[in-house]
Design a protein around this motif. Structure first.
Motif, short mmCIF file in Angstrom:
data_model
loop_
_atom_site.label_atom_id
_atom_site.label_comp_id
_atom_site.label_asym_id
_atom_site.label_seq_id
_atom_site.Cartn_x
_atom_site.Cartn_y
_atom_site.Cartn_z
N GLY A 152 0.82 -1.20 0.00
CA GLY A 152 0.00 0.00 0.00
C GLY A 152 0.85 1.25 0.00
O GLY A 152 1.99 1.24 0.48
N THR A 153 0.30 2.33 -0.58
CA THR A 153 1.01 3.61 -0.60
C THR A 153 0.01 4.76 -0.52
O THR A 153 -1.16 4.60 -0.89
N HIS A 154 0.49 5.91 -0.06
CA HIS A 154 -0.32 7.13 -0.07
C HIS A 154 0.60 8.31 0.12
O HIS A 154 1.59 8.22 0.85
N HIS A 155 0.28 9.42 -0.54
CA HIS A 155 1.09 10.63 -0.34
C HIS A 155 0.88 11.17 1.08
O HIS A 155 0.01 10.72 1.82
N GLY A 156 1.70 12.15 1.44
CA GLY A 156 1.70 12.62 2.83
C GLY A 156 0.83 13.81 3.14
O GLY A 156 0.90 14.35 4.25
N TYR A 157 0.00 14.24 2.19
CA TYR A 157 -0.86 15.40 2.41
C TYR A 157 -2.25 14.93 2.84
O TYR A 157 -3.08 14.55 2.01
N LEU A 158 -2.46 14.91 4.15
CA LEU A 158 -3.68 14.32 4.71
C LEU A 158 -4.51 15.37 5.43
O LEU A 158 -3.99 16.20 6.17
N ASP A 159 -5.83 15.29 5.21
CA ASP A 159 -6.77 16.02 6.06
C ASP A 159 -7.41 14.99 7.00
O ASP A 159 -7.04 13.82 6.99
N ASP A 160 -8.34 15.41 7.82
CA ASP A 160 -8.92 14.50 8.79
C ASP A 160 -9.57 13.30 8.13
O ASP A 160 -9.45 12.15 8.59
#
Length: 243
Positions: A133-141
């Motif tokens: 799995g992967t995801h970029h680091g710009y997260l909102d709630d």
């Protein structure tokens, strides 16, 4: 495992081999969530003012010396660390371990578009690696909740988080109990390097302990961060050496 205290920050006395072995031991030991931190001199200086960061580092399960300044300081204090264990080298070592052992890994961090490049380049070197799995680091709630749910569903053994210091450490500290992952580690800008977006200093420059200068030439805006180095030296001499 032996530790040394530098400016009230506890650092494990490990080399690269011992650090990787300790991570594997933690993975196999139980179902608990463990945090690995890779401080350098700048991070130690930051922790002098940021008490939350200091607590996070000192409560971590493994703290490796990612910075020649820490190694030199330990020698001045008469309690020498074994060697510098950089975050990116530790990450690569753990990816190699994961490929051999069949561990699943999850990459979280960097700006959108970086992680797919990392995945492509890493799998070219370790085709058997399970990047589950992967995801970029710009997260909102909302996306943060979704990412945590996805990580727990995929159940990786290793979670690499690249959001920069101290954001990544504080994010992991806040969410560690919610993450069903044996090992979580903050890797700073390692994703950018592994993606080929930024170049790491040649080996000969690393051996001369001038990697910081190479990065400064590449990124002149880092000058304000580099100023933490003389402050670190001053604090070590006045507090630790002269007492």
């Amino acid at each position: 495992m032996a530790k040394i205290k530098i400016l009230d920050i506890l650092i494990n006395k490990v080399d690269m081999v011992a650090a990787i072995e300790e991570v594997e031991n933690l993975i196999q030991s139980d179902s608990s969530q463990h945090l690995v931190v890779t401080p350098n001199s700048e991070m130690v200086v930051m922790a002098q003012e940021d008490k939350v960061l200091k607590r996070i580092i000192n409560e971590a399960d493994l703290v490796v010396p990612d910075g020649v300044g820490l190694v030199l300081a330990s020698k001045l204090m008469g309690e020498p660390l074994i060697e510098r264990v950089t975050g990116i080298d530790l990450m690569v070592g753990l990816l190699e371990l994961a490929a051999k052992r069949g561990y699943g890994v999850y990459f979280l961090g960097a700006k959108p578009g970086i992680i797919p490049q990392v995945k492509k380049r890493i799998l070219a070197k370790y085709p058997e690696l399970k990047i589950i799995g992967t995801h970029h680091g710009y997260l909102d709630d909302k996306s943060e909740k979704q990412v945590i749910e996805e990580i727990n569903y995929l159940n990786p053994e290793l979670l690499f988080v690249g959001m920069g210091v101290p954001l990544q450490e504080k994010w992991l500290d806040k969410n560690l109990d919610r993450l069903k992952v044996p090992i979580s580690i903050g890797v700073g800008g390692s994703f950018d390097v592994l993606a080929g977006e930024k170049k790491r200093a040649p080996i000969w420059i690393q051996k001369l302990n001038l990697e910081w200068l190479y990065r400064l030439i590449q990124e002149p805006q880092r000058i304000y961060r580099i100023l933490a180095l003389p402050k670190f030296v001053y604090l070590v001499i006045t507090r630790e050496v002269l007492g």
